[in-house]
Design a protein around this motif. Sequence first.
Motif, PDB file in Angstrom:
ATOM      1  N   TYR A   1      -1.494  -0.385  -5.716  1.00  0.00           N
ATOM      2  CA  TYR A   1      -1.025  -1.274  -4.653  1.00  0.00           C
ATOM      3  C   TYR A   1      -1.358  -2.724  -4.997  1.00  0.00           C
ATOM      4  N   GLU A   2      -2.548  -2.922  -5.540  1.00  0.00           N
ATOM      5  CA  GLU A   2      -2.988  -4.274  -5.886  1.00  0.00           C
ATOM      6  C   GLU A   2      -2.153  -4.867  -7.013  1.00  0.00           C
ATOM      7  N   ASP A   3      -1.738  -4.015  -7.985  1.00  0.00           N
ATOM      8  CA  ASP A   3      -0.870  -4.510  -9.047  1.00  0.00           C
ATOM      9  C   ASP A   3       0.515  -4.853  -8.504  1.00  0.00           C
ATOM     10  N   LEU A   4       1.000  -4.064  -7.555  1.00  0.00           N
ATOM     11  CA  LEU A   4       2.280  -4.387  -6.931  1.00  0.00           C
ATOM     12  C   LEU A   4       2.200  -5.751  -6.255  1.00  0.00           C
TER      13      LEU A   4
ATOM     14  N   TYR B   1       2.858   7.977  -7.859  1.00  0.00           N
ATOM     15  CA  TYR B   1       1.674   8.053  -7.011  1.00  0.00           C
ATOM     16  C   TYR B   1       1.116   6.643  -6.829  1.00  0.00           C
ATOM     17  N   VAL B   2       1.139   6.155  -5.592  1.00  0.00           N
ATOM     18  CA  VAL B   2       0.629   4.820  -5.295  1.00  0.00           C
ATOM     19  C   VAL B   2      -0.775   4.949  -4.714  1.00  0.00           C
ATOM     20  N   TYR B   3      -1.704   4.219  -5.289  1.00  0.00           N
ATOM     21  CA  TYR B   3      -3.087   4.264  -4.813  1.00  0.00           C
ATOM     22  C   TYR B   3      -3.547   2.845  -4.455  1.00  0.00           C
TER      23      TYR B   3
ATOM     24  N   LYS C   1       9.446  10.745   0.438  1.00  0.00           N
ATOM     25  CA  LYS C   1       8.095  10.334   0.808  1.00  0.00           C
ATOM     26  C   LYS C   1       7.225  11.575   0.987  1.00  0.00           C
ATOM     27  N   SER C   2       5.966  11.481   0.562  1.00  0.00           N
ATOM     28  CA  SER C   2       5.060  12.609   0.755  1.00  0.00           C
ATOM     29  C   SER C   2       3.621  12.134   0.901  1.00  0.00           C
TER      30      SER C   2
ATOM     31  N   THR D   1       1.429   9.380  -1.613  1.00  0.00           N
ATOM     32  CA  THR D   1       0.303   8.489  -1.337  1.00  0.00           C
ATOM     33  C   THR D   1      -0.595   9.114  -0.284  1.00  0.00           C
ATOM     34  N   PHE D   2      -1.831   8.652  -0.238  1.00  0.00           N
ATOM     35  CA  PHE D   2      -2.633   8.795   0.970  1.00  0.00           C
ATOM     36  C   PHE D   2      -2.046   7.785   1.959  1.00  0.00           C
ATOM     37  N   PRO D   3      -1.972   8.118   3.271  1.00  0.00           N
ATOM     38  CA  PRO D   3      -1.376   7.185   4.237  1.00  0.00           C
ATOM     39  C   PRO D   3      -1.927   5.765   4.138  1.00  0.00           C
ATOM     40  N   LYS D   4      -1.046   4.804   4.368  1.00  0.00           N
ATOM     41  CA  LYS D   4      -1.350   3.370   4.386  1.00  0.00           C
ATOM     42  C   LYS D   4      -1.751   2.839   3.015  1.00  0.00           C
ATOM     43  N   SER D   5      -1.073   3.365   2.000  1.00  0.00           N
ATOM     44  CA  SER D   5      -1.358   2.928   0.624  1.00  0.00           C
ATOM     45  C   SER D   5      -0.151   2.308  -0.059  1.00  0.00           C
ATOM     46  N   GLY D   6       0.886   1.983   0.699  1.00  0.00           N
ATOM     47  CA  GLY D   6       2.064   1.367   0.112  1.00  0.00           C
ATOM     48  C   GLY D   6       3.247   2.298  -0.012  1.00  0.00           C
ATOM     49  N   THR D   7       3.283   3.349   0.782  1.00  0.00           N
ATOM     50  CA  THR D   7       4.352   4.342   0.693  1.00  0.00           C
ATOM     51  C   THR D   7       5.724   3.736   0.947  1.00  0.00           C
TER      52      THR D   7
END
Length: 292
Positions: A186-189, A122-124, A104-105, A47-53
């Motif tokens: 993230y929104e679907d989660l 990949y979480v966006y 995590k990455s 993920t990009f940081p703060k995206s649900g990692t």
Amino acid sequence: MQLKILKWLYQFFRSISRKSKVIANQLRKEIYYYELEERENDIYIVTFPKSGTTWMQLIVYHLLTDGNMDFKHIYDVSPWLSNQAVKGLTPEPVNQLPSPRFFKSHDKYEQFGRGFNNKVIYVYREGKDVAASYFHHNKNYLQPDLTFDKNFENHFTDFDKPLNWFKFNKEWMQNKNGFDILYVSYEDLKHNFVISLHRIAKYLDVKLTPEIIARTQKFTSFEYMKANEDKFGEIAPVKKELVFNEFIRSGESGKGKSYFTEEQSELFEKNFQEHLAKVWPRKIEIKPKLKD
């Protein structure tokens, strides 16, 4: 011989100048990954940081294990490899973890070579929410005097900075090397959790049961994660003015836009249309049955 050379170079650059810190860190990572035992069934949560990692780490943990929550910290069961490498830790504890391991990455796409063939989740997340969350994270953990404007400039406008949200997402979503990637919103989660859970389980070849679904919903809820933040957050910082108990902050969607000026919002939309509009996956691709 190669490992000895890497270690010597690391000590050399570490000692000669502070300006060599970047080189020293890279060499430290080279040493770490050289000693890391790679496995074909390793899974990377990117993920990009703060995206649900952390949320996704915990979800995958419940899908691939019995869900025992006695671990001290999520990194004990789902390590952040690059962070461990930069800290100079040995990968030996990671090498002892049972398969399948899941890591995590926040690494850029280019840092994974063409021969990479592991699964990636990949979480966006919507960028304006990321901008708000990442601002608070950096302010709390790193720079108490940081302003939203400066953080926005660093990560959403300056494409020459090390970590730009548009560039980072674009490269992972273009996926020019054809990696095996499951994209999860993230929104679907947040709004379609069970459907998303089925997609993730199918990707990981896990057969869901009502018990697994209920357990995962319970222990990956915002309420549980916030109440047990010591299992997921960062280590307390040295500086007293920094805040370290807000790693799990709000988990909300759609409120990030309130931080934006009209000019910033227009610039964000311009960059989004130019760099991400054609590759941004907005909808759940698969809607499996909700009962097994």
